[in-house]
Design an enzyme around this catalytic site. Structure first.
Site, PDB file in Angstrom:
ATOM      1  CG  HIS A  93      47.937   9.462  27.644  1.00 51.17           C
ATOM      2  ND1 HIS A  93      47.185  10.717  27.204  1.00 51.17           N
ATOM      3  CD2 HIS A  93      47.864   8.800  26.613  1.00 51.17           C
ATOM      4  CE1 HIS A  93      46.762  10.814  25.973  1.00 51.17           C
ATOM      5  NE2 HIS A  93      47.322   9.326  25.457  1.00 51.17           N
ATOM      6  CE1 TYR A 132      44.666  11.889  23.404  1.00 47.55           C
ATOM      7  CE2 TYR A 132      42.290  11.282  23.574  1.00 47.55           C
ATOM      8  CZ  TYR A 132      43.914  10.902  23.552  1.00 47.55           C
ATOM      9  OH  TYR A 132      43.822   9.614  23.584  1.00 47.55           O
TER      10      TYR A 132
END
EC number: 1.1.1.21
Length: 316
Positions: free
Chosen positions: A111, A49
């Site tokens: 992830h 992110y």
């Protein structure tokens, strides 16, 4: 109604957390501070992110102010699959820990299941624009992540965007030391994930729902895509409870014992998304919302769709 789910490690994970995906630098720090003041104790982060340093600043400021203690927070981060190789994994983890200004994580997730070639880009590509894969798999990464638990740097491990076959491979891995405690997946009334949730719960694995509002702000949204927040049936249920559509969509997960991480950088919405413990959806309302399912995904990761291990090729 409990505000936590208990993980297989016996740790308590707050059932509502703040998502930070697509929270722009310059806004995410304030969002995390507002969230902690509003009562959030679970913050969901990720290396990919590119905003963990700001999240870390916010957490540190709140701890210094004595607004919250570190042990009362539940901080999650994720390993991006270009870093499955041992040395890169340790470096990526250390960067996350340093950026977040913490000495341990409560939960560290893989992830995405497909191993990608190491490099600066999230999706390394060849000259033809094909994404480059790696021979190093999530099972290799898992062994290194287990070391982080043994070293006291991580309290628990989990996965994100895994199908049940991929989870099964971790559970059946010879010499497994630490089981995954959660699978974080896209989940909302258009993608109810009933089979995957049932499977995970049967294995003692919690489910965390990302994009619980249908990811209305995703950059690739098309005008014809369905909008959950504008759905008249959701609005009707919300009006009946004197709540907003977003609150109904969040409550829907809580009543399925699914952890939910709505993302917002708007203070009023951050507060609103946490005001979900003072009402109950009826069985009929839950059934109505479950009936919305159309197996529609907002987040497909189309870059990797033709590669091995693409998680959404399986039914669940």
């Amino acid at each position: 109604m409990s505000t936590f789910v208990e993980l297989s490690t016996k740790a308590k994970m707050p059932i509502v957390g703040l998502g930070t995906w697509q929270s722009p630098p310059g806004q995410v720090k304030e969002a995390v501070k507002v969230a902690i003041d509003a009562g959030y104790r679970h913050i969901d982060c990720a290396y990919a992110y590119y905003n963990e340093h700001e999240v870390g600043e916010a957490i540190q400021e709140k701890i210094k102010e004595k607004a919250v203690r570190r042990e009362d927070l539940f901080i999650v981060s994720k390993l991006w699959p270009t870093c499955f190789e041992r040395k890169l994994l340790k470096e990526a983890f250390q960067k996350t820990l340093t950026d977040l200004k913490l000495d341990y994580l409560d939960l560290y997730l893989i992830h995405w299941p497909q191993g990608l070639q190491p490099g600066k880009e999230l999706f390394p590509k060849d000259d033809q624009g094909n994404v480059l894969t790696s021979k190093i798999t999530f099972l290799d990464a898992w062994e290194v992540m287990e070391e982080l638990v043994d070293e006291g740097l991580v309290k628990a491990l989990g996965v994100s965007n895994f199908n049940h076959f991929q989870i099964e491979r971790i559970l059946n891995k010879p010499g497994l030391k630490h089981k995954p405690v959660t699978n974080q997946v896209e989940c909302h009334p258009y993608l109810t994930q009933e089979k995957l949730i049932e499977y995970c719960h049967s294995k003692g694995i919690t489910v965390t729902a990302y994009s619980p509002l249908g990811s209305p702000n995703r950059p690739w949204a098309k005008p014809e895509d369905p909008s959950l927040l504008e759905d008249p049936k959701i609005k009707e249920i919300a009006a009946k409870h004197k709540k907003t559509s977003a609150q109904v969509l969040i409550r829907f997960h809580i009543q399925r014992n699914v952890v939910v991480i709505p993302k917002s950088v708007t203070p009023a919405r951050i507060h609103e998304n946490f005001q979900v413990f003072d009402f109950q959806l009826s069985d009929q309302e839950m059934a109505t919302i479950l009936g919305f399912n159309r197996n529609w995904r907002a987040c497909l990761l189309p870059e990797t769709v033709n590669m091995e291990e693409y998680p959404y090729d399986a039914e669940y």
